[in-house]
Design a protein around this motif. Sequence first.
Motif, PDB file in Angstrom:
ATOM      1  N   VAL A  39       0.853  -1.193   0.000  1.00 18.03           N
ATOM      2  CA  VAL A  39       0.000   0.000   0.000  1.00 18.03           C
ATOM      3  C   VAL A  39       0.890   1.243   0.000  1.00 18.03           C
ATOM      4  N   PRO A  40       0.315   2.412  -0.316  1.00 20.98           N
ATOM      5  CA  PRO A  40       1.127   3.629  -0.291  1.00 20.98           C
ATOM      6  C   PRO A  40       1.813   3.840   1.063  1.00 20.98           C
ATOM      7  N   THR A  41       2.924   4.531   1.017  1.00 28.80           N
ATOM      8  CA  THR A  41       3.667   4.863   2.227  1.00 28.80           C
ATOM      9  C   THR A  41       2.985   6.014   2.965  1.00 28.80           C
ATOM     10  N   ARG A  42       3.579   6.424   4.063  1.00 31.55           N
ATOM     11  CA  ARG A  42       3.064   7.552   4.840  1.00 31.55           C
ATOM     12  C   ARG A  42       2.944   8.804   3.970  1.00 31.55           C
ATOM     13  N   ALA A  43       3.906   9.015   3.064  1.00 29.60           N
ATOM     14  CA  ALA A  43       3.844  10.187   2.194  1.00 29.60           C
ATOM     15  C   ALA A  43       2.560  10.171   1.364  1.00 29.60           C
ATOM     16  N   GLY A  44       2.189   9.007   0.850  1.00 27.78           N
ATOM     17  CA  GLY A  44       0.937   8.890   0.105  1.00 27.78           C
ATOM     18  C   GLY A  44      -0.269   9.123   0.996  1.00 27.78           C
ATOM     19  N   GLY A  45      -0.190   8.635   2.219  1.00 26.32           N
ATOM     20  CA  GLY A  45      -1.266   8.870   3.181  1.00 26.32           C
ATOM     21  C   GLY A  45      -1.398  10.338   3.523  1.00 26.32           C
ATOM     22  N   GLN A  46      -0.273  11.016   3.670  1.00 19.74           N
ATOM     23  CA  GLN A  46      -0.305  12.445   3.974  1.00 19.74           C
ATOM     24  C   GLN A  46      -0.919  13.234   2.822  1.00 19.74           C
ATOM     25  N   ARG A  47      -0.630  12.829   1.588  1.00 18.73           N
ATOM     26  CA  ARG A  47      -1.246  13.509   0.434  1.00 18.73           C
ATOM     27  C   ARG A  47      -2.759  13.298   0.445  1.00 18.73           C
ATOM     28  N   ALA A  48      -3.189  12.073   0.748  1.00 18.33           N
ATOM     29  CA  ALA A  48      -4.627  11.788   0.783  1.00 18.33           C
ATOM     30  C   ALA A  48      -5.311  12.571   1.896  1.00 18.33           C
ATOM     31  N   VAL A  49      -4.696  12.597   3.069  1.00 13.05           N
ATOM     32  CA  VAL A  49      -5.264  13.365   4.189  1.00 13.05           C
ATOM     33  C   VAL A  49      -5.308  14.846   3.831  1.00 13.05           C
ATOM     34  N   GLY A  50      -4.223  15.355   3.282  1.00  8.98           N
ATOM     35  CA  GLY A  50      -4.147  16.784   2.951  1.00  8.98           C
ATOM     36  C   GLY A  50      -5.155  17.223   1.915  1.00  8.98           C
ATOM     37  N   SER A  51      -5.661  16.282   1.105  1.00  7.70           N
ATOM     38  CA  SER A  51      -6.624  16.637   0.066  1.00  7.70           C
ATOM     39  C   SER A  51      -8.070  16.366   0.493  1.00  7.70           C
ATOM     40  N   MET A  52      -8.290  16.061   1.781  1.00  8.62           N
ATOM     41  CA  MET A  52      -9.656  15.784   2.237  1.00  8.62           C
ATOM     42  C   MET A  52     -10.530  17.022   2.102  1.00  8.62           C
ATOM     43  N   ARG A  53     -11.792  16.774   1.753  1.00  4.70           N
ATOM     44  CA  ARG A  53     -12.811  17.813   1.667  1.00  4.70           C
ATOM     45  C   ARG A  53     -13.866  17.532   2.734  1.00  4.70           C
TER      46      ARG A  53
END
Length: 175
Positions: A39-53
């Motif tokens: 699965v994506p790393t923490r960096a990918g998770g941070q991008r997903a969290v940062g783009s939450m609406r």
Amino acid sequence: MAPALLWIALGAALATGVRLAVRVAHPGHLRPNDALTGVPTRAGGQRAVGSMRPGDAVAMVDLDGLKITNDSSGHAAGDAELIALARHLSDGVRRGDTVARWGGDEFVVVLRDGGDAAFAVVDRLRASSPTSFSAGVAVHRRGTPDDTLAEADAALLSAKRAGGSRVVPAPLRRS
């Protein structure tokens, strides 16, 4: 062309070729995934969290008892549990949602437009999981996505303190 410029041009061409070869041979270099779980790393998770609406939800998930498994059955058994949980979470969410390894035995799950149903989704995943986990779930309504992640993390801590193997919703913010 002067010899020095020729060497500079040759070096630049070689460097470009090496970068291209790395991208072709190691496509994960462009899309970093966790080497163990896929699965994506923490960096990918941070991008997903940062783009939450508003209306998106986030769950912090923690594998229960990984240290005990590692100590009693070995790290290969612990790795197998991490892999099984990552696969289970990934298979149980919709396309467009994100499951990422946050670190160690923690995962973050971003459920797009998950809203208030996110708790039920994560609890269903917990109940059908091949390995025990605890989770905290928060719906992004206002503030920053990092605020919502902190709420999910606090709810996860409550789940662990209550004995684990449960999902705890973050309380609604007043204001």
